[in-house]
Write an enzyme that holds these catalytic residues in place. Structure first.
Site, PDB file in Angstrom:
ATOM      1  CG  HIS A  17      -2.636   4.649  -7.120  1.00 33.86           C
ATOM      2  ND1 HIS A  17      -3.452   5.622  -6.685  1.00 33.86           N
ATOM      3  CD2 HIS A  17      -1.517   4.838  -7.075  1.00 33.86           C
ATOM      4  CE1 HIS A  17      -2.556   6.747  -6.201  1.00 33.86           C
ATOM      5  NE2 HIS A  17      -1.284   6.107  -6.564  1.00 33.86           N
ATOM      6  CB  CYS A  57       7.388   6.353  -1.031  1.00 26.88           C
ATOM      7  SG  CYS A  57       6.261   7.826  -1.409  1.00 26.88           S
TER       8      CYS A  57
END
Ligand code: PEP
Ligand code: MG
Length: 582
Positions: A194, A498
């Site tokens: 992330h 996504c």
């Protein structure tokens, strides 16, 4: 002496600056304080000591009640240690004399004291080392919990600097003031970790998977980060520095946006939305012409604290801001995608434990709090709610039922609520295999390839050493995506994608060839995506995709796509030249 460290470039570009270190899995912050911050730091550590004293007294009293006084005496030793001149007092000296930040000072005092214990003849004394570490851990936890922790970096050191960390988990990354960070490098991590995703969104050059850089680089050392080559250079020779392109710290939202619609040459309209982690990215989202927010990762709301500490009103404010700023474009907000430890539930960490939607269903209080904030914010824009990590129909039904109850409760209290589309992330193989069943339960799908690849191919997405096995071009992945696209098409459920695959200039055309027409990606990738889409033809990409799904080796598919895009781009240039000449 100049040293190079090789890793994985996870965000392109160059940066050079002084190093600030975040160590011990980002729990340990090391930096020098400017003179004016020294007394505040002394005060911070002194107050942390008092909080820990109160905690230890509480624990002792509780144990006395439940297990008897003879068990509780253990905590007397820890209480005494708080006043040991070789621990906190010594750390205070390090802060005052050597200008170390509190965490670093405490660690140095702890290391010295550990050496004293190690040298002791008395085995009883030697065993006290464990108590000492326990106390140091508590003190450091207290320092972090009552900031400034990682977020003190910007105030204590105006930067700009290069962040060097053994690990930079999103909880810490969310607290860093990125406008002062030139680049960063981590010992762990990978392309879909992330923080790497965040670095690309923010346009901060980054290298991951350096293994031991954080223990070899000293705070304040000059470091060059080369996000293209995937390496960093510590203490570089002046010649190298002078050759390096200069980069300024982040200026979000810059760069001219191309406002032509993303349509392929044969007329297929593609929809482009943005992924968002932090509100500071909003100007970039708008400047890049995103048609909506396709994924807002709400777990970033928690910062370094537990999720349980994020209130309904805090959440409401963020959701409302997002919706208002994007209105009338849609904003897809994903409910928390975290594990028990991150939620502050005292459970074990890990994505295969109680995690994401499963955790929300078992911690109904946290889930209802989030849904209430979302539903109350809905009237401020065009909200879509998305559940992460769904593994099958039952979970969706349960989650929707809870959402329905929240809606009815707010309506009964007089709140006006527009209709809210509800969708799921398709990122667990079982969801792919039951996409036709799931399609009956939801209003939209969003394919999360970051996790889908990891679970389909059984490869940890955060492990840089496994990068070669994390293969988006594996026919299994492409077929899984096709399966979902087909299920959606048959039942008129829109399918978006996504994951980070969408940001990749080679993979994006392939995904279009598979039949995906909606994407959500880092704002910084949108301009490139638009350019690529305008250069390619869907009918040609379909053929390439068909070959790839029939088992073409990944490298061959990659070559074919590269050649195709190159040829298309140069045809574009030739056509532009012709127009120019005419
Ligand atoms: C994914 O898994 O592809 C995704 C978009 O979600 P995250 O990266 O937050 O797991
Ligand atoms: Mg995911």
């Amino acid at each position: 002496m100049m040293r190079r460290f090789k890793g994985l470039g996870v965000s392109p570009g160059f940066a050079a600056g002084r190093a600030i270190l975040l160590r011990s899995r980002a729990e340990r912050l090391q930096f020098h304080l400017p003179e004016r911050d020294i007394e505040a730091e002394v005060d911070r550590l002194t107050r942390a000591r008092e909080r820990v004293r109160a905690q230890l007294r509480d624990i002792k009293a509780r144990i006395e009640r439940t297990a008897g006084a003879d068990r509780a005496y253990l905590f007397d030793a820890q209480l005494l240690m708080l006043d040991d001149p070789l621990l906190v007092s010594r750390a205070l000296t390090f802060i005052r004399e050597d200008h170390l930040n509190a965490d670093w000072a405490l660690q140095r005092a702890g290391d010295e004291l550990a050496a004293v214990f190690d040298g002791a003849e008395d085995p009883y004394l030697r065993e006290r080392k464990g108590d000492m570490f326990d106390v140091v851990g508590r003190l450091r936890g207290s320092l972090r919990a009552r900031g400034p922790g990682a977020d003190s970096l910007p105030t204590s050191d105006p930067g700009p600097y290069v962040l060097i960390a053994d690990d930079l988990p999103p909880s810490i990354a969310a607290q860093v003031d990125w406008t002062r960070v030139l680049g960063f490098a981590t010992d762990t991590g990978s392309w879909t970790y992330h923080t790497a995703i965040l670095a690309r969104s923010l346009g901060v050059p980054a290298v991951a998977g350096l293994e031991e850089a954080s223990s070899r680089i000293a705070p304040g050392m000059m470091v060059v980060v080369d996000g293209d080559a995937g390496e960093i250079v510590a203490d570089p020779l002046p010649e190298l520095l002078s050759r390096m392109p200069r980069r300024r710290p982040l200026a979000i939202g810059q760069g001219a946006a191309d406002d032509r619609a993303p349509v392929t040459r044969d007329g297929r309209r593609i929809r482009l939305e943005a992924n968002l982690e932090l509100l500071v990215e909003m100007p970039a989202v708008r400047a890049q012409g995103a048609e909506g927010i396709g994924l807002y990762r709400t777990e970033y709301l928690r910062g370094a604290g537990p999720l349980a500490a994020v209130s309904e009103s805090q959440q409401f404010e963020v959701y409302r801001t997002l919706l208002e700023q994007m209105a009338p474009a849609p904003v897809t907000i994903r409910t928390f995608d975290i594990d028990e430890e991150q939620a502050g539930c005292w459970g074990p960490p890990g994505r295969l434990g109680l995690h994401a939607l499963r955790l929300s269903l078992s911690r109904r209080d946290l889930f209802v709090r989030q849904l209430r904030a979302l539903v109350r914010a809905a009237r401020h824009g065009s909200l879509r709610i998305m559940f992460p990590f769904v593994s099958g129909v039952q979970e969706v039904r349960e989650a929707r039922q809870i959402l329905q109850e929240v809606i009815e409760e707010i309506r009964a209290a007089g709140g006006a609520i527009p209709s809210i589309p509800v969708g799921v992330m398709v990122e667990v193989p079982s969801a792919v295999l039951t996409a036709d069943l799931l399609a009956r339960e939801v209003d939209f799908f969003s394919i999360g390839t970051n996790d889908l690849i990891q679970y389909c191919l059984a490869v940890d997405r955060t492990n840089a050493r496994l990068a070669e096995f994390y293969e988006p071009l594996d026919p299994a992945i492409l077929r899984a995506i096709r399966l979902v696209a087909r299920a959606g098409r048959r039942q008129r459920v829109p399918v978006s994608l996504c994951g980070e695959m969408a940001s990749n200039p080679i993979l994006l055309p392939l995904l279009i060839g598979i039949g995906i027409t909606e994407f959500s990606m880092a704002p910084g990738s949108l301009a490139q995506a638009r350019r690529i889409i305008r250069a390619v033809r869907y009918d040609e990409l379909r053929q390439i995709a068909a070959g790839a799904m029939h088992g073409m080796p990944a490298r061959q598919t990659e070559r074919r796509l590269t050649e195709y895009i190159r040829a298309r781009a140069s045809a574009d240039h030739a056509a532009a030249d012709e127009r120019h000449d005419a």
